[in-house]
Design an enzyme around this catalytic site. Structure first.
Site, short mmCIF file in Angstrom:
data_model
loop_
_atom_site.label_atom_id
_atom_site.label_comp_id
_atom_site.label_asym_id
_atom_site.label_seq_id
_atom_site.Cartn_x
_atom_site.Cartn_y
_atom_site.Cartn_z
N TYR A 295 0.86 -1.18 0.00
CA TYR A 295 0.00 0.00 0.00
C TYR A 295 0.89 1.23 0.00
O TYR A 295 1.68 1.45 0.93
CB TYR A 295 -0.89 -0.03 1.24
CG TYR A 295 -2.11 0.85 1.18
CD1 TYR A 295 -3.33 0.33 0.75
CD2 TYR A 295 -2.06 2.18 1.56
CE1 TYR A 295 -4.47 1.12 0.72
CE2 TYR A 295 -3.19 2.98 1.52
CZ TYR A 295 -4.40 2.45 1.10
OH TYR A 295 -5.52 3.24 1.06
N TYR A 345 -5.67 5.13 -7.23
CA TYR A 345 -5.85 5.00 -5.79
C TYR A 345 -7.27 4.53 -5.52
O TYR A 345 -8.19 5.33 -5.35
CB TYR A 345 -5.57 6.35 -5.10
CG TYR A 345 -5.67 6.31 -3.60
CD1 TYR A 345 -5.02 5.33 -2.86
CD2 TYR A 345 -6.39 7.27 -2.91
CE1 TYR A 345 -5.11 5.30 -1.47
CE2 TYR A 345 -6.48 7.26 -1.53
CZ TYR A 345 -5.84 6.27 -0.81
OH TYR A 345 -5.92 6.25 0.56
#
Length: 392
Positions: A295, A345
């Protein structure tokens, strides 16, 4: 979580295009992504009996179920802590399937994060109810800590002080991600690599974070179909076995502002909690992972994750990235789709999809000999991660 180890699989993945202006509702994006995932698995919406999403999503499960034409749901779950819940959705789905609470579970995420409500804008406690959440941020907002970048910048500066890492080391993460995105036609930054010089010359957002240390704001949707491994073997697409999945919250955990841990403590101990569970469940270790999807909403936390999962000793991630180990051809290529810095994202959900593609052997930046892929969720908050593997 031994009850789910190697018992379930991701049988289908689907997504919308990733953009800055989708031109349609968030519900429409969710339905498109879910339908694509079902088609990838060869499953009718009538067979779906479970759904999982996570907080900060505007698409309730019943709206998605009705829009798809599902019949009945026997399981539905909403996982907390935003992007930290991405892999948690798969955990909840896998537990539901393994225990018989559901047979076919959809996990999804969809939003207009760029064209709708700008996700990275400054927050305010004005208008919030006088509850624990507003009290928490009430300690930070008056001092100018009003954006995710500003919250992470505090931890990044401390990490630099403790580890000796530099802004250039953070930049090497951005360069690797953008290099991988440049060959991914689905990435927003397709054919748009950057250099370390580009990173260093990009404007400051919150020192020590440059613009190119920060992920995108994106419009789009992503979904998965989770079912039993036995059933997945009979479906259309090659299954990605869910080796294990875990959630974790660390000592003295705050949401994005865990500034009060002792100097000897690690920077993302909540990810360490997750890592220990995954290694224990599976019997695997860092040397058994061929590629990882970290991430990457902010580059410094990628270095911290390399250390938390044991790919590096504490403080050594800077050497790992300097040596090019995170790029294709390195010992641990990361974010081969371009990550959230380069592709989109979607709060980590598109990273899970890339993990599936690596297991299937269909990634545009395929790593040789993939058997196990580590995928992590949001950092700085209570978090989650999973290991996907081949069915052999």
């Amino acid at each position: 979580m031994h009850s789910i180890v190697d018992k379930t699989a991701i049988a289908g993945i689907g997504a919308t295009e990733f953009s800055k202006a989708s031109g349609r509702s968030e519900l429409q994006l969710a339905l498109e992504a879910c339908k694509a995932a079902l088609d990838d698995a060869g499953i009718s919406p009538h067979e779906v009996d479970g759904m999982v999403t996570f907080s900060m999503d505007t698409n309730p499960t019943i709206e998605v179920a009705r829009g798809l034409g599902c019949k009945e749901l026997s399981y539905f779950s909403l996982v907390d802590y935003g992007g930290g819940a991405a892999a948690g959705t798969v955990l909840h789905a896998a537990m539901a399937v393994a225990t018989g609470a559901a047979e076919t579970v959809l996990c999804y995420r969809a939003f207009n994060e760029r064209s709708g409500k700008r996700f990275g804008r400054a927050m305010s406690v004005e208008g919030l109810a006088p509850d624990a959440r507003s009290a928490h941020f009430g300690w930070y907002v008056p001092h100018g800590l009003v954006t995710p970048a500003s919250w992470v910048a505090m931890l990044a500066r401390r990490y630099m002080h403790v580890s000796g890492a530099t802004s250039e080391d953070f930049g090497r993460v951005a360069v690797a991600d953008r290099r991988h995105a440049a060959t991914n036609p689905n990435a927003w930054f397709y054919e748009a690599p950057i250099t370390l010089k580009d990173h260093q010359s990009s404007r400051w957002i919150a020192k020590p974070l440059h613009l190119l240390d920060c992920c995108q704001e994106s419009d789009g949707g992503q979904a998965f179909v989770i079912t039993s491994l036995e059933r997945a073997r009979d479906l259309v697409s090659k299954p990605a076995v869910i080796r294990s999945a875990a959630q974790g919250s660390g000592y003295d955990q705050h949401s994005m502002t865990s500034y009060y841990r002792a100097d000897k403590d690690r920077f993302l101990p909540e990810m360490g909690v997750v890592g220990r569970q995954l290694w224990s469940d599976t019997g695997l270790g860092p040397k058994d992972i061929q590629t990882a999807i970290f991430y990457d909403h902010f580059t410094p936390f990628v270095l911290c994750q390399l250390e938390e999962f044991g790919f590096c000793e504490r403080g050594d991630a800077k050497h790992f990235v300097r040596d090019g180990e995170i790029e294709l051809g390195g010992s641990l290529p990361i974010n081969t789709h371009g990550g959230q810095l380069g592709e989109a994202y979607i709060h980590g959900m598109n990273g899970i999809a890339e993990g599936v593609r690596q297991v299937r052997g269909t990634s545009v930046n395929q790593v040789d000999g993939v058997e196990n892929v580590l995928v992590t969720a949001g950092t700085g908050v209570p978090t989650s991660a999973l290991i996907l593997g081949t069915d052999e």
